[in-house]
Design a protein around this motif. Structure first.
Motif, PDB file in Angstrom:
ATOM      1  N   MET A 166      20.543  -9.251   2.085  1.00 14.35           N
ATOM      2  CA  MET A 166      19.325  -9.181   2.895  1.00 14.35           C
ATOM      3  C   MET A 166      19.484  -8.143   4.012  1.00 14.35           C
ATOM      4  SD  MET A 166      16.856 -11.104   1.751  1.00 14.35           S
ATOM      5  CE  MET A 166      17.324 -10.656   0.091  1.00 14.35           C
ATOM      6  N   ILE A 167      20.627  -8.147   4.673  1.00 13.93           N
ATOM      7  CA  ILE A 167      20.890  -7.158   5.727  1.00 13.93           C
ATOM      8  C   ILE A 167      20.845  -5.753   5.139  1.00 13.93           C
ATOM      9  CG2 ILE A 167      22.649  -6.268   7.329  1.00 13.93           C
ATOM     10  CD1 ILE A 167      23.482  -9.273   7.706  1.00 13.93           C
ATOM     11  N   ILE A 169       8.526 -12.146   5.005  1.00 14.56           N
ATOM     12  CA  ILE A 169       9.488 -13.247   4.994  1.00 14.56           C
ATOM     13  C   ILE A 169       9.937 -13.521   3.571  1.00 14.56           C
ATOM     14  CG2 ILE A 169       9.823 -15.701   5.491  1.00 14.56           C
ATOM     15  CD1 ILE A 169       7.785 -15.334   7.798  1.00 14.56           C
ATOM     16  N   VAL A 170      11.263 -13.597   3.407  1.00 17.72           N
ATOM     17  CA  VAL A 170      11.885 -13.864   2.112  1.00 17.72           C
ATOM     18  C   VAL A 170      12.725 -15.130   2.250  1.00 17.72           C
ATOM     19  CG1 VAL A 170      13.589 -13.018   0.445  1.00 17.72           C
ATOM     20  CG2 VAL A 170      11.973 -11.423   1.499  1.00 17.72           C
ATOM     21  N   ILE A 171      12.693 -15.963   1.222  1.00 16.09           N
ATOM     22  CA  ILE A 171      13.562 -17.138   1.155  1.00 16.09           C
ATOM     23  C   ILE A 171      14.420 -17.028  -0.097  1.00 16.09           C
ATOM     24  CG2 ILE A 171      13.649 -19.647   0.773  1.00 16.09           C
ATOM     25  CD1 ILE A 171      11.221 -19.931   2.581  1.00 16.09           C
ATOM     26  N   ARG A 189      26.726 -16.312   1.609  1.00 11.60           N
ATOM     27  CA  ARG A 189      27.223 -15.159   2.372  1.00 11.60           C
ATOM     28  C   ARG A 189      26.778 -13.846   1.713  1.00 11.60           C
ATOM     29  NH1 ARG A 189      32.798 -16.043   2.685  1.00 11.60           N
ATOM     30  NH2 ARG A 189      32.407 -17.246   4.549  1.00 11.60           N
ATOM     31  N   GLY A 190      26.949 -13.759   0.395  1.00 10.13           N
ATOM     32  CA  GLY A 190      26.565 -12.546  -0.313  1.00 10.13           C
ATOM     33  C   GLY A 190      25.076 -12.275  -0.264  1.00 10.13           C
ATOM     34  N   ALA A 191      24.261 -13.330  -0.396  1.00  7.71           N
ATOM     35  CA  ALA A 191      22.804 -13.166  -0.325  1.00  7.71           C
ATOM     36  C   ALA A 191      22.381 -12.717   1.073  1.00  7.71           C
ATOM     37  CB  ALA A 191      22.100 -14.470  -0.707  1.00  7.71           C
ATOM     38  N   GLY A 223      17.494  -4.410   4.775  1.00 10.05           N
ATOM     39  CA  GLY A 223      16.709  -4.234   5.994  1.00 10.05           C
ATOM     40  C   GLY A 223      16.128  -5.508   6.574  1.00 10.05           C
ATOM     41  N   TYR A 224      16.606  -6.643   6.126  1.00 14.52           N
ATOM     42  CA  TYR A 224      16.122  -7.925   6.634  1.00 14.52           C
ATOM     43  C   TYR A 224      17.105  -8.517   7.640  1.00 14.52           C
ATOM     44  CZ  TYR A 224      12.636  -8.014   2.931  1.00 14.52           C
ATOM     45  OH  TYR A 224      11.570  -7.724   2.125  1.00 14.52           O
ATOM     46  N   ALA A 225      16.595  -9.409   8.484  1.00  5.10           N
ATOM     47  CA  ALA A 225      17.430 -10.171   9.420  1.00  5.10           C
ATOM     48  C   ALA A 225      17.446 -11.611   8.919  1.00  5.10           C
ATOM     49  CB  ALA A 225      16.859 -10.097  10.826  1.00  5.10           C
TER      50      ALA A 225
END
Length: 145
Positions: A22-23, A52-54, A16-18, A26-28
């Motif tokens: 990300m949000i 893209i980030v994992i 949840r925190g990660a 600026g990531y979705a």
């Protein structure tokens, strides 16, 4: 009084925190994303420019020591992070990926991930699969009729 969380609670909290981090960056994000190689990314996020980030969540030291498949995520992202709880012993982690420390409320990037840009064809395929997954999940969560 220190709170002791079980492994599933820690995983949920860090995930949840990660995702919230990300949000904030600026990531979705999407959670539990299947990859073409059969692996599953705990958090996969796409940025405004298509990067893209994992994030691979590690709930504890045992989880990290037993699970050595994290190297198989690199071909499917531009940047790869471990995401761990604040109490995780960070010194045991590989120094190659980025590092996020997170709890149920948010997170912080402790170590930036090296960026290795995806090939354009792979980026397109992953982006389309990501968009379809997000759309299908949204539809699944909507009331019908």
């Amino acid at each position: 009084m220190d709170l002791i969380f079980s492994r599933p609670q820690t995983t949920l909290s860090v995930t949840r925190g990660a995702a919230r981090l990300m949000i904030d960056l600026g990531y979705a994000p999407l959670l539990e994303v299947g990859l073409p190689n059969g692996r599953r990314a705990d958090v996969m996020a796409i940025g405004r420019r298509g990067d893209i980030v994992i994030c691979e969540v590690k709930s504890g030291i045992e989880d990290y020591r037993v699970d050595r498949k994290w190297g198989e995520y690199a071909p499917f992202c531009d940047a790869f992070f471990f995401a761990v709880a604040p109490e995780f012993p960070q010194h045991v982690l590989s120094e190659t990926p980025g590092l996020i420390v997170a709890d149920g409320f948010g997170g912080a990037v402790v170590r930036e991930a090296p960026v290795t840009p995806l090939a354009p064809a792979r980026r397109k395929a992953l982006t389309l699969a990501f968009a379809r997954l997000g759309a299908l999940r949204t539809l699944r969560d909507q009331p019908t009729g």
